[in-house]
Design a protein around this motif. Structure first.
Motif, PDB file in Angstrom:
ATOM      1  N   VAL A  31       0.829  -1.614   0.357  1.00 48.90           N
ATOM      2  CA  VAL A  31       0.037   0.050   0.116  1.00 48.90           C
ATOM      3  C   VAL A  31       0.486   1.677   0.119  1.00 48.90           C
ATOM      4  N   LEU A  32       0.425   2.098  -1.426  1.00 44.43           N
ATOM      5  CA  LEU A  32       1.531   3.015  -0.957  1.00 44.43           C
ATOM      6  C   LEU A  32       0.921   5.049  -0.643  1.00 44.43           C
ATOM      7  N   GLU A  33       0.867   5.339   0.467  1.00 38.37           N
ATOM      8  CA  GLU A  33       0.190   5.911   0.870  1.00 38.37           C
ATOM      9  C   GLU A  33       0.777   7.612   0.706  1.00 38.37           C
ATOM     10  N   ALA A  34       0.390   8.855  -0.167  1.00 38.05           N
ATOM     11  CA  ALA A  34       1.160  10.346  -0.027  1.00 38.05           C
ATOM     12  C   ALA A  34       1.277  10.619   1.436  1.00 38.05           C
ATOM     13  N   ARG A  35       0.288  10.505   2.460  1.00 35.80           N
ATOM     14  CA  ARG A  35       0.091  11.082   3.252  1.00 35.80           C
ATOM     15  C   ARG A  35       1.011  10.275   4.422  1.00 35.80           C
ATOM     16  N   ASP A  36       1.197  11.643   5.420  1.00 36.98           N
ATOM     17  CA  ASP A  36       2.100  10.682   6.586  1.00 36.98           C
ATOM     18  C   ASP A  36       1.096   9.987   7.760  1.00 36.98           C
ATOM     19  N   ARG A  37       0.483   9.893   7.323  1.00 36.14           N
ATOM     20  CA  ARG A  37      -0.992   8.828   8.187  1.00 36.14           C
ATOM     21  C   ARG A  37      -1.420   8.093   7.613  1.00 36.14           C
ATOM     22  N   VAL A  38      -2.455   7.266   7.991  1.00 37.20           N
ATOM     23  CA  VAL A  38      -3.289   6.116   7.330  1.00 37.20           C
ATOM     24  C   VAL A  38      -4.196   7.177   7.598  1.00 37.20           C
ATOM     25  N   GLY A  39      -5.313   6.430   6.845  1.00 36.07           N
ATOM     26  CA  GLY A  39      -7.234   6.757   7.079  1.00 36.07           C
ATOM     27  C   GLY A  39      -7.690   7.900   6.371  1.00 36.07           C
ATOM     28  N   GLY A  40      -6.783   8.646   5.277  1.00 31.45           N
ATOM     29  CA  GLY A  40      -6.908   9.434   3.996  1.00 31.45           C
ATOM     30  C   GLY A  40      -8.295  10.384   4.602  1.00 31.45           C
ATOM     31  N   ARG A  41      -9.586  10.570   4.655  1.00 31.76           N
ATOM     32  CA  ARG A  41     -10.521  11.859   5.236  1.00 31.76           C
ATOM     33  C   ARG A  41     -11.031  10.910   6.487  1.00 31.76           C
ATOM     34  N   THR A  42     -10.447  10.706   6.940  1.00 35.92           N
ATOM     35  CA  THR A  42     -10.887   9.939   8.309  1.00 35.92           C
ATOM     36  C   THR A  42      -9.486  10.344   9.180  1.00 35.92           C
ATOM     37  N   LEU A  43      -9.732  11.086   9.978  1.00 37.45           N
ATOM     38  CA  LEU A  43      -8.329  11.673  10.857  1.00 37.45           C
ATOM     39  C   LEU A  43      -8.731  12.400  12.556  1.00 37.45           C
ATOM     40  N   ASN A  44      -8.454  11.741  12.838  1.00 31.67           N
ATOM     41  CA  ASN A  44      -8.211  11.642  14.643  1.00 31.67           C
ATOM     42  C   ASN A  44      -7.869  13.218  15.373  1.00 31.67           C
ATOM     43  N   ALA A  45      -7.811  13.849  16.238  1.00 26.48           N
ATOM     44  CA  ALA A  45      -7.140  14.362  16.330  1.00 26.48           C
ATOM     45  C   ALA A  45      -7.069  14.699  18.584  1.00 26.48           C
ATOM     46  N   ALA A  46      -6.063  15.229  19.390  1.00 28.82           N
ATOM     47  CA  ALA A  46      -5.908  14.498  20.698  1.00 28.82           C
ATOM     48  C   ALA A  46      -6.196  15.703  20.826  1.00 28.82           C
ATOM     49  N   VAL A  47      -7.260  15.982  21.630  1.00 26.90           N
ATOM     50  CA  VAL A  47      -7.445  17.798  22.139  1.00 26.90           C
ATOM     51  C   VAL A  47      -7.519  17.407  23.512  1.00 26.90           C
ATOM     52  N   PRO A  48      -8.185  18.437  24.707  1.00 28.67           N
ATOM     53  CA  PRO A  48      -7.364  17.807  26.643  1.00 28.67           C
ATOM     54  C   PRO A  48      -8.602  17.198  26.397  1.00 28.67           C
ATOM     55  N   GLY A  49      -8.403  15.977  27.072  1.00 24.77           N
ATOM     56  CA  GLY A  49      -9.796  14.967  27.550  1.00 24.77           C
ATOM     57  C   GLY A  49      -9.978  14.339  26.514  1.00 24.77           C
ATOM     58  N   ALA A  50      -9.558  14.106  25.571  1.00 20.80           N
ATOM     59  CA  ALA A  50     -10.055  13.087  24.323  1.00 20.80           C
ATOM     60  C   ALA A  50      -9.526  13.073  22.538  1.00 20.80           C
ATOM     61  N   THR A  51     -10.351  12.253  22.659  1.00 25.84           N
ATOM     62  CA  THR A  51      -9.877  12.415  20.706  1.00 25.84           C
ATOM     63  C   THR A  51     -11.217  12.791  20.275  1.00 25.84           C
ATOM     64  N   VAL A  52     -10.790  13.221  19.142  1.00 29.34           N
ATOM     65  CA  VAL A  52     -12.122  14.044  18.551  1.00 29.34           C
ATOM     66  C   VAL A  52     -11.845  13.544  16.840  1.00 29.34           C
ATOM     67  N   GLU A  53     -13.039  13.452  16.085  1.00 25.30           N
ATOM     68  CA  GLU A  53     -12.498  13.396  14.779  1.00 25.30           C
ATOM     69  C   GLU A  53     -12.528  14.311  14.289  1.00 25.30           C
ATOM     70  N   LEU A  54     -11.622  14.967  13.037  1.00 24.80           N
ATOM     71  CA  LEU A  54     -11.921  15.732  12.432  1.00 24.80           C
ATOM     72  C   LEU A  54     -12.327  16.086  10.662  1.00 24.80           C
ATOM     73  N   GLY A  55     -12.547  14.531  10.561  1.00 24.87           N
ATOM     74  CA  GLY A  55     -12.691  14.038   9.034  1.00 24.87           C
ATOM     75  C   GLY A  55     -13.762  13.210   9.184  1.00 24.87           C
TER      76      GLY A  55
END
Lengths: 466, 466
Positions: A31-55
């Motif tokens: 699997v060749l991926e352009a980004r430095d992460r997997v997930g494409g249009r799904t994307l987690n982000a850590a905020v204080p106390g939680a993980t939230v979705e940006l995608g």
């Protein structure tokens, strides 16, 4: 001499599902991926106390493929918070509503009901396997969804309501979408009700730990077979196989390739031989929607104590849609905010500080001054993301489906197509991405095991004849 | 350290005009061209006894820029043969007509006249400099031209006539085009009459020796400054200048770059930094038309003796439009045939022998059995041409102009835009290409001579705010 049986381009959900399926059947996959992460249009982000979705983040009833996959991967889900009144701004005032329809006069309300039923009837007539064969396909595809809506909805309030819904569903304006594509999209989800509903619909469930975990769990067993930071530059097909050239580094040789990236990115890959004209034309007619997504964090979900669901919507504000995006435990409180369609591109250009200020202004207008006391903010401008070039996904411009739709899923020699836009059920959703990866893997497996002829080209057989 | 002041990407008419203008002002210019020839969407072909055009070929009154340039370059023009009756097929029968309107009943004829006048009125209201500011721009851009036509034309015959015209003018279906784009296109040419007319209009004159000579004459004095066979892969902008990387070979350093290629090809170039989201979105909304063009050669123009102009049209046939394309002396006889829009992609896939047979069948249906006695045939499938990806040019899908049109001509940092699609007058024509090259050269010269500030980005200032 092959480095792999199959190269998959793109480590979003579609590509990773295809890789998983083929690996399970004993195929060597890379699997060749352009980004430095997997997930494409799904994307987690850590905020204080939680993980939230940006995608992309939600799953719901009827999305059997992604729900089964989540189960296999040991990922649980929990319900989107959906209790209390919703805040719907319309005509300059914010109203507390039991449902998500704005406060309208009786004529407009009757119009909304009538138009909604007409939309349901139209959607039931769509052939989701081949929308270009639906009744009235030619006429529907030669008009925008705005034209269709204006023919059926006769009040100003009704029209504005349906425009808001369209923006929320497609991150695009009704005047950009083919009416046939819009109805196909609803039909592929089982109807417009399923698309717009939280409980009972596409926004019902969230994924424990955030939706990107789906891709992470898919990628984990593949280990080094998933290569990050490797945009594909060129795909050259010959009689013996296919050579996939990354922008930098060593070319990879395989027997088949699955391209699992959004339509607008395919134009950045050189194909040798060139893609057939019908596919080139299709790709020119699948623009992407526009959305910026933000999560705003609070010590607690203060709106719940006020009897509010955290859901809000307006047709006038930059932030056109809000949901409670708090973790399962309810703390911290998180509101996820959408800036869509017309508003997204200019908003994205504002820069982080001004974007945050604008979002807090709008949240205060919905939820009152408590909404200003946030403890965290994170957003992602999908229109500026070079490996998405717009979200949630691509949609059919007028004429795309009836003229070029038949090549949407048809393999070109040795090249197969995945991605949520190529799905039959839940097109554009996580579930559609899963379906497309499974379907592409099935095509490739059939070809590699000799049980299916190699399609020579998608041009002559696939295109609708004039 | 620069290899050039300016790199021009694309040696079509727009790019070469820009190079000529800048060279005349003493700038060092380098033109990088992907094909092994100059001329872009103009292309000459030698047939027995004549040179014929496979691409854009006509000029006409009001096209002052290209006419002046032809004069400067010593290229003469001669009138398109336009005497005698035209053959118009409608309802399954070929009629000999004095004008190019099919034989219709009185109701349909009245409808055509009424709709034609309505189109003229609508076109006169378009602001060609900024079509997004025209009256009703939002409503017009949220509907297809098919929708507009069906609202104004009320008879079956009238509608079919306007569909035929649209296909002939845009090489696209009315249901694909934004109504605003269609009216902008007509307006930029001075009105629909100028677009569809031969004598007195856009098809009035041909260029001695074939239209590609325009590009050849422009390129000749540039000598080795025009580098063929050099597709551009990457354009990297920094504070000091711009580096243009070809697919193979040495990168070129310059102070500015002019990109003068059709919209669908721009997605194949990597920009660093990435193009602003508004431009990405615009490029996703400018699909190309579809056309295959063929020239059929005869010992003599036999149709002229029969009182026929050589012009023919049908809404049902693969060959939807024919013109006399004989050289100025009248011998040999040549008919130039267009396969457009819906029909082009499938036709192009047939292969040369079957394409020729199909064309001769249609010419025999128009002109009788004499049309089968051809002595030469040549065609070009512009949908399959990897350096065009469709012709005659790009058109605005619904929503493109009002949402993203303001960035059409706006330079990004150090990157300027040319090409017939970026013109204000005669958009899509040779004259528009000339205008765009002159305009881009003017921008670059102003920037290099310090008389204009460098635009930082086209995003914030250029986009229509929601």
């Amino acid at each position: 001499m092959s480095d792999a049986d199959v190269v998959v381009v793109g480590a979003g959900v579609a590509g990773l599902v295809a890789a998983r399926e083929l690996t399970a059947r004993g195929r060597q996959v890379l699997v060749l991926e352009a980004r430095d992460r997997v997930g494409g249009r799904t994307l987690n982000a850590a905020v204080p106390g939680a993980t939230v979705e940006l995608g992309g983040q939600w799953v719901g009833p009827g999305q059997d493929r992604v729900l089964a996959l989540l189960g296999e991967l040991g990922l649980g889900t929990f319900p989107t918070y959906d209790s209390g009144r919703h805040l719907i701004e319309f005509g300059g005032r914010v109203h507390r509503r039991r449902d998500t329809v704005p406060r309208l006069g009786p004529l407009a309300l009757a119009d909304v009901a009538t138009t909604w039923r007409a939309l349901g009837r139209a959607v039931r007539r769509v052939d989701v396997e081949a929308p270009w064969h639906s009744p009235d396909a030619a006429a529907l595809d030669a008009q925008t969804f705005a034209t269709w809506l204006h023919r059926h909805s006769r009040t100003r309030g009704g029209r504005r309501f349906f425009h808001s819904i369209t923006r929320a569903v497609f991150a695009a304006e009704p005047g950009e979408l083919s009416a046939l594509w819009a109805q196909f999209y609803f039909a592929s989800a089982g109807g417009p009700g399923a698309v717009v509903s939280t409980t009972g619909g596409a926004q019902q469930e969230r994924i424990d730990g955030g939706s990107q975990r789906l891709a992470e769990r898919l990628a984990a067993p593949l280990g080094e077979r998933v290569v990050l930071g490797t945009p594909v530059r060129r795909i050259a097909v010959d009689d013996g196989g296919v050579t996939v050239h990354p922008r930098t580094g060593v070319a990879v040789r395989a027997r088949r390739v699955i391209v699992a990236v959004p339509p607008a990115l395919i134009g950045g890959v050189d194909f040798d031989p060139p893609l057939p004209p019908g596919r080139q034309a299709l790709l020119q007619r699948l623009p992407h929607g526009a959305v910026v997504k933000a999560n705003v964090v609070y010590d607690e979900p203060f709106w719940r104590r006020q009897g509010l669901s955290g859901q809000a919507a307006s047709e006038d504000r930059t932030v056109s849609m809000v949901f409670d995006n708090s973790p399962a435990g309810g703390t911290p409180g998180v509101l996820v905010c959408f800036v869509e369609g017309h508003a997204a591109t200019a908003f994205g250009a504002l820069g982080p500080a001004r974007r945050r200020a604008r979002v807090l202004d709008d949240l205060a207008a919905y939820f009152g001054p408590a909404a200003r006391r946030s403890t965290g903010y994170v957003d992602h401008d999908w229109t500026a993301d070079p490996w998405s070039r717009g979200c949630y996904g691509a949609f059919g411009a007028p004429g795309a489906l009836t003229r070029y739709g038949p090549v949407l899923r048809t393999p070109t020699a040795r090249v197969h197509w995945a991605g949520a836009e190529t799905a039959v059920r839940w097109v554009g959703y996580l579930d559609g991405a899963v379906e497309s990866g499974q379907r592409a893997a099935g095509e490739v497996e059939a070809a590699l095991s000799g049980s299916a002829p190699s399609p020579a080209t998608d041009l002559v057989s696939g295109l609708n004849q004039p």
